[in-house]
Motif scaffolding. Structure first.
Motif, PDB file in Angstrom:
ATOM      1  N   SER A   1     -15.203 -28.804  -1.419  1.00  0.00           N
ATOM      2  CA  SER A   1     -14.037 -29.475  -2.003  1.00  0.00           C
ATOM      3  C   SER A   1     -13.908 -29.156  -3.491  1.00  0.00           C
ATOM      4  CB  SER A   1     -14.102 -30.986  -1.769  1.00  0.00           C
ATOM      5  OG  SER A   1     -15.235 -31.563  -2.366  1.00  0.00           O
ATOM      6  N   SER A   2     -15.034 -29.025  -4.182  1.00  0.00           N
ATOM      7  CA  SER A   2     -14.999 -28.679  -5.610  1.00  0.00           C
ATOM      8  C   SER A   2     -14.491 -27.252  -5.810  1.00  0.00           C
ATOM      9  CB  SER A   2     -16.392 -28.809  -6.227  1.00  0.00           C
ATOM     10  OG  SER A   2     -16.845 -30.142  -6.196  1.00  0.00           O
ATOM     11  N   LEU A   3     -14.950 -26.336  -4.982  1.00  0.00           N
ATOM     12  CA  LEU A   3     -14.526 -24.947  -5.099  1.00  0.00           C
ATOM     13  C   LEU A   3     -13.034 -24.767  -4.835  1.00  0.00           C
ATOM     14  CD1 LEU A   3     -17.506 -23.135  -3.328  1.00  0.00           C
ATOM     15  CD2 LEU A   3     -16.963 -23.079  -5.780  1.00  0.00           C
ATOM     16  N   LEU A   4     -12.497 -25.577  -3.915  1.00  0.00           N
ATOM     17  CA  LEU A   4     -11.119 -25.382  -3.466  1.00  0.00           C
ATOM     18  C   LEU A   4     -10.118 -26.372  -4.054  1.00  0.00           C
ATOM     19  CD1 LEU A   4     -11.763 -24.638   0.334  1.00  0.00           C
ATOM     20  CD2 LEU A   4     -11.655 -23.018  -1.586  1.00  0.00           C
ATOM     21  N   HIS A   5     -10.568 -27.306  -4.884  1.00  0.00           N
ATOM     22  CA  HIS A   5      -9.683 -28.413  -5.266  1.00  0.00           C
ATOM     23  C   HIS A   5      -8.521 -27.994  -6.157  1.00  0.00           C
ATOM     24  CE1 HIS A   5     -11.906 -28.477  -9.104  1.00  0.00           C
ATOM     25  NE2 HIS A   5     -10.962 -29.271  -9.574  1.00  0.00           N
ATOM     26  N   ASP A   6      -8.599 -26.820  -6.793  1.00  0.00           N
ATOM     27  CA  ASP A   6      -7.503 -26.366  -7.648  1.00  0.00           C
ATOM     28  C   ASP A   6      -6.859 -25.074  -7.153  1.00  0.00           C
ATOM     29  OD1 ASP A   6      -7.271 -28.432  -9.469  1.00  0.00           O
ATOM     30  OD2 ASP A   6      -8.706 -27.580 -10.887  1.00  0.00           O
ATOM     31  N   LEU A   7      -6.908 -24.838  -5.852  1.00  0.00           N
ATOM     32  CA  LEU A   7      -6.224 -23.654  -5.312  1.00  0.00           C
ATOM     33  C   LEU A   7      -4.741 -23.662  -5.655  1.00  0.00           C
ATOM     34  CD1 LEU A   7      -7.728 -23.140  -1.727  1.00  0.00           C
ATOM     35  CD2 LEU A   7      -8.064 -21.690  -3.745  1.00  0.00           C
ATOM     36  N   GLY A   8      -4.160 -24.845  -5.784  1.00  0.00           N
ATOM     37  CA  GLY A   8      -2.742 -24.962  -6.118  1.00  0.00           C
ATOM     38  C   GLY A   8      -2.397 -24.471  -7.512  1.00  0.00           C
ATOM     39  N   MET A   9      -3.418 -24.209  -8.333  1.00  0.00           N
ATOM     40  CA  MET A   9      -3.177 -23.634  -9.663  1.00  0.00           C
ATOM     41  C   MET A   9      -3.041 -22.122  -9.603  1.00  0.00           C
ATOM     42  SD  MET A   9      -5.678 -25.826 -12.222  1.00  0.00           S
ATOM     43  CE  MET A   9      -5.088 -24.938 -13.683  1.00  0.00           C
ATOM     44  N   THR A  10      -3.339 -21.528  -8.450  1.00  0.00           N
ATOM     45  CA  THR A  10      -3.293 -20.070  -8.329  1.00  0.00           C
ATOM     46  C   THR A  10      -1.934 -19.609  -7.817  1.00  0.00           C
ATOM     47  OG1 THR A  10      -4.054 -19.965  -6.016  1.00  0.00           O
ATOM     48  CG2 THR A  10      -5.746 -20.153  -7.729  1.00  0.00           C
ATOM     49  N   GLN A  11      -1.576 -18.406  -8.189  1.00  0.00           N
ATOM     50  CA  GLN A  11      -0.292 -17.843  -7.754  1.00  0.00           C
ATOM     51  C   GLN A  11      -0.228 -17.743  -6.231  1.00  0.00           C
ATOM     52  OE1 GLN A  11       2.121 -17.184  -9.998  1.00  0.00           O
ATOM     53  NE2 GLN A  11       3.549 -16.729  -8.334  1.00  0.00           N
ATOM     54  N   LYS A  12      -1.330 -17.428  -5.610  1.00  0.00           N
ATOM     55  CA  LYS A  12      -1.374 -17.246  -4.162  1.00  0.00           C
ATOM     56  C   LYS A  12      -1.012 -18.512  -3.417  1.00  0.00           C
ATOM     57  CE  LYS A  12      -4.547 -15.948  -0.420  1.00  0.00           C
ATOM     58  NZ  LYS A  12      -5.918 -15.465  -0.094  1.00  0.00           N
ATOM     59  N   HIS A  13      -1.409 -19.652  -3.929  1.00  0.00           N
ATOM     60  CA  HIS A  13      -1.263 -20.903  -3.182  1.00  0.00           C
ATOM     61  C   HIS A  13      -0.270 -21.885  -3.792  1.00  0.00           C
ATOM     62  CE1 HIS A  13      -4.411 -19.928  -0.357  1.00  0.00           C
ATOM     63  NE2 HIS A  13      -5.231 -19.640  -1.344  1.00  0.00           N
ATOM     64  N   ARG A  14       0.475 -21.460  -4.807  1.00  0.00           N
ATOM     65  CA  ARG A  14       1.478 -22.338  -5.421  1.00  0.00           C
ATOM     66  C   ARG A  14       2.796 -22.177  -4.695  1.00  0.00           C
ATOM     67  NH1 ARG A  14       3.360 -26.335  -6.598  1.00  0.00           N
ATOM     68  NH2 ARG A  14       3.975 -27.129  -8.647  1.00  0.00           N
ATOM     69  N   HIS A  15       3.404 -23.292  -4.269  1.00  0.00           N
ATOM     70  CA  HIS A  15       4.672 -23.245  -3.549  1.00  0.00           C
ATOM     71  C   HIS A  15       5.733 -24.022  -4.313  1.00  0.00           C
ATOM     72  CE1 HIS A  15       1.601 -22.659  -0.318  1.00  0.00           C
ATOM     73  NE2 HIS A  15       2.420 -21.659  -0.035  1.00  0.00           N
ATOM     74  N   ASP A  16       6.864 -23.414  -4.545  1.00  0.00           N
ATOM     75  CA  ASP A  16       7.924 -24.047  -5.324  1.00  0.00           C
ATOM     76  C   ASP A  16       8.508 -25.276  -4.648  1.00  0.00           C
ATOM     77  OD1 ASP A  16       7.622 -22.132  -7.278  1.00  0.00           O
ATOM     78  OD2 ASP A  16       9.206 -20.831  -6.488  1.00  0.00           O
ATOM     79  N   ASP A  17       8.378 -25.373  -3.330  1.00  0.00           N
ATOM     80  CA  ASP A  17       8.969 -26.505  -2.619  1.00  0.00           C
ATOM     81  C   ASP A  17       8.028 -27.711  -2.565  1.00  0.00           C
ATOM     82  OD1 ASP A  17       7.140 -25.293  -0.966  1.00  0.00           O
ATOM     83  OD2 ASP A  17       8.370 -25.437   0.852  1.00  0.00           O
ATOM     84  N   CYS A  18       6.878 -27.615  -3.220  1.00  0.00           N
ATOM     85  CA  CYS A  18       5.927 -28.729  -3.250  1.00  0.00           C
ATOM     86  C   CYS A  18       5.910 -29.319  -4.654  1.00  0.00           C
ATOM     87  CB  CYS A  18       4.530 -28.271  -2.851  1.00  0.00           C
ATOM     88  SG  CYS A  18       3.322 -29.611  -2.784  1.00  0.00           S
ATOM     89  N   SER A  19       6.027 -30.639  -4.759  1.00  0.00           N
ATOM     90  CA  SER A  19       6.130 -31.275  -6.072  1.00  0.00           C
ATOM     91  C   SER A  19       4.785 -31.676  -6.652  1.00  0.00           C
ATOM     92  CB  SER A  19       7.029 -32.520  -5.984  1.00  0.00           C
ATOM     93  OG  SER A  19       6.458 -33.470  -5.095  1.00  0.00           O
ATOM     94  N   CYS A  20       3.692 -31.302  -5.991  1.00  0.00           N
ATOM     95  CA  CYS A  20       2.368 -31.694  -6.474  1.00  0.00           C
ATOM     96  C   CYS A  20       1.371 -30.569  -6.223  1.00  0.00           C
ATOM     97  CB  CYS A  20       1.899 -32.979  -5.782  1.00  0.00           C
ATOM     98  SG  CYS A  20       0.231 -33.504  -6.248  1.00  0.00           S
ATOM     99  N   PHE A  21       0.790 -30.037  -7.283  1.00  0.00           N
ATOM    100  CA  PHE A  21      -0.137 -28.923  -7.095  1.00  0.00           C
ATOM    101  C   PHE A  21      -1.397 -29.361  -6.366  1.00  0.00           C
ATOM    102  CE2 PHE A  21      -2.327 -30.495 -10.859  1.00  0.00           C
ATOM    103  CZ  PHE A  21      -3.637 -30.073 -10.683  1.00  0.00           C
ATOM    104  N   ALA A  22      -1.770 -30.650  -6.470  1.00  0.00           N
ATOM    105  CA  ALA A  22      -2.938 -31.144  -5.732  1.00  0.00           C
ATOM    106  C   ALA A  22      -2.656 -31.121  -4.228  1.00  0.00           C
ATOM    107  CB  ALA A  22      -3.302 -32.555  -6.182  1.00  0.00           C
ATOM    108  N   ALA A  23      -1.410 -31.408  -3.838  1.00  0.00           N
ATOM    109  CA  ALA A  23      -1.035 -31.327  -2.427  1.00  0.00           C
ATOM    110  C   ALA A  23      -1.061 -29.876  -1.950  1.00  0.00           C
ATOM    111  CB  ALA A  23       0.342 -31.933  -2.208  1.00  0.00           C
ATOM    112  N   ASP A  24      -0.606 -28.960  -2.801  1.00  0.00           N
ATOM    113  CA  ASP A  24      -0.714 -27.532  -2.487  1.00  0.00           C
ATOM    114  C   ASP A  24      -2.176 -27.149  -2.285  1.00  0.00           C
ATOM    115  OD1 ASP A  24       1.791 -26.395  -2.272  1.00  0.00           O
ATOM    116  OD2 ASP A  24       1.986 -25.961  -4.397  1.00  0.00           O
ATOM    117  N   SER A  25      -3.027 -27.629  -3.183  1.00  0.00           N
ATOM    118  CA  SER A  25      -4.463 -27.332  -3.087  1.00  0.00           C
ATOM    119  C   SER A  25      -5.038 -27.881  -1.788  1.00  0.00           C
ATOM    120  CB  SER A  25      -5.206 -27.950  -4.275  1.00  0.00           C
ATOM    121  OG  SER A  25      -4.759 -27.422  -5.497  1.00  0.00           O
TER     122      SER A  25
END
Length: 220
Positions: free
Chosen positions: A80-104
């Motif tokens: 969980s620590s390794l993956l908790h900020d995946l939403g900060m990466t270009q690969k996993h960031r989605h414009d239709d999601c309003s929360c990067f933690a939810a993306d992560s």
């Protein structure tokens, strides 16, 4: 829900913490198939500062867990620590999601589907990561989720910084240097606020997160 983190930050700036003598050698680093999957994913897409932050998050969380005499699943906390900020990466960031933690959270669950983790564990992983942007996660919501939030706050704003012994802190910072995470995270949160003004990131920005990052105990 932001008050506990702000309180922890204020206690840190006032040096009100009690140092806990946890050693680096006490902290396990599971070498499981699940951990290898998580490592491969974060190393493939994260910046160096986010990658090092992810490693530190595990060691802060595990250190605080030991200091607080909590029983926790080391493998789960590490993944969980390794993956908790995946939403900060270009690969996993989605414009239709309003929360990067939810993306992560979504990206982490999808990543770990190739492991032997069952549906319940994947759901717990997703929830722990989604919760980590809250100001507080109660132990009743899961020990690992609690420690993940505590650890992320420890690294970003220095909350509970003085609850761990200086030698342990120095060891972790030497092995996993900060590499301007203060600057990078402040910039990311400001961008999140602009893109998603109703997000938790925007709320935390508005109540003083940039100032807390600026005045955390870490010098960069």
């Amino acid at each position: 829900v932001l008050l506990p983190s702000m309180s922890g930050f204020l206690k840190t700036t006032a040096r009100l913490g009690k140092k806990k003598n946890v050693s680096f050698e006490e902290i396990p680093f599971p070498d499981s198939a699940a951990v290898k999957i998580a490592l491969e994913e974060i190393e493939s897409c994260a910046s160096s500062s986010v990658l090092q932050h992810s490693f530190r998050t595990y060691f802060w969380g595990a250190g605080l867990g030991h200091a607080d005499n909590l029983k926790f699943d080391s493998e789960f906390l590490l993944v969980s620590s390794l993956l908790h900020d995946l939403g900060m990466t270009q690969k996993h960031r989605h414009d239709d999601c309003s929360c990067f933690a939810a993306d992560s959270a979504l990206a982490a669950a999808n990543t770990m589907k190739s492991s032997d983790w069952g549906g319940d564990k994947l759901e717990s992983l997703s929830e722990a990561i989604c919760l980590h942007m809250n100001g507080h996660v109660d132990l009743s919501q899961g020990t690992e989720a609690h420690l993940l939030q505590q650890a992320a706050a420890y690294d970003i704003v220095g909350s509970r910084y003085y609850d761990l012994h200086s030698k342990y802190i120095e060891t972790i910072l030497y092995k996993y240097p900060r590499e301007n995470i203060n600057r990078d995270f402040s910039k990311f949160i400001a961008n999140e606020k602009a893109l998603n003004p109703n997000s938790r990131a925007a709320l935390m920005h508005n109540v003083g997160l940039p100032l807390m990052i600026k005045f955390n105990p870490y010098i960069e």
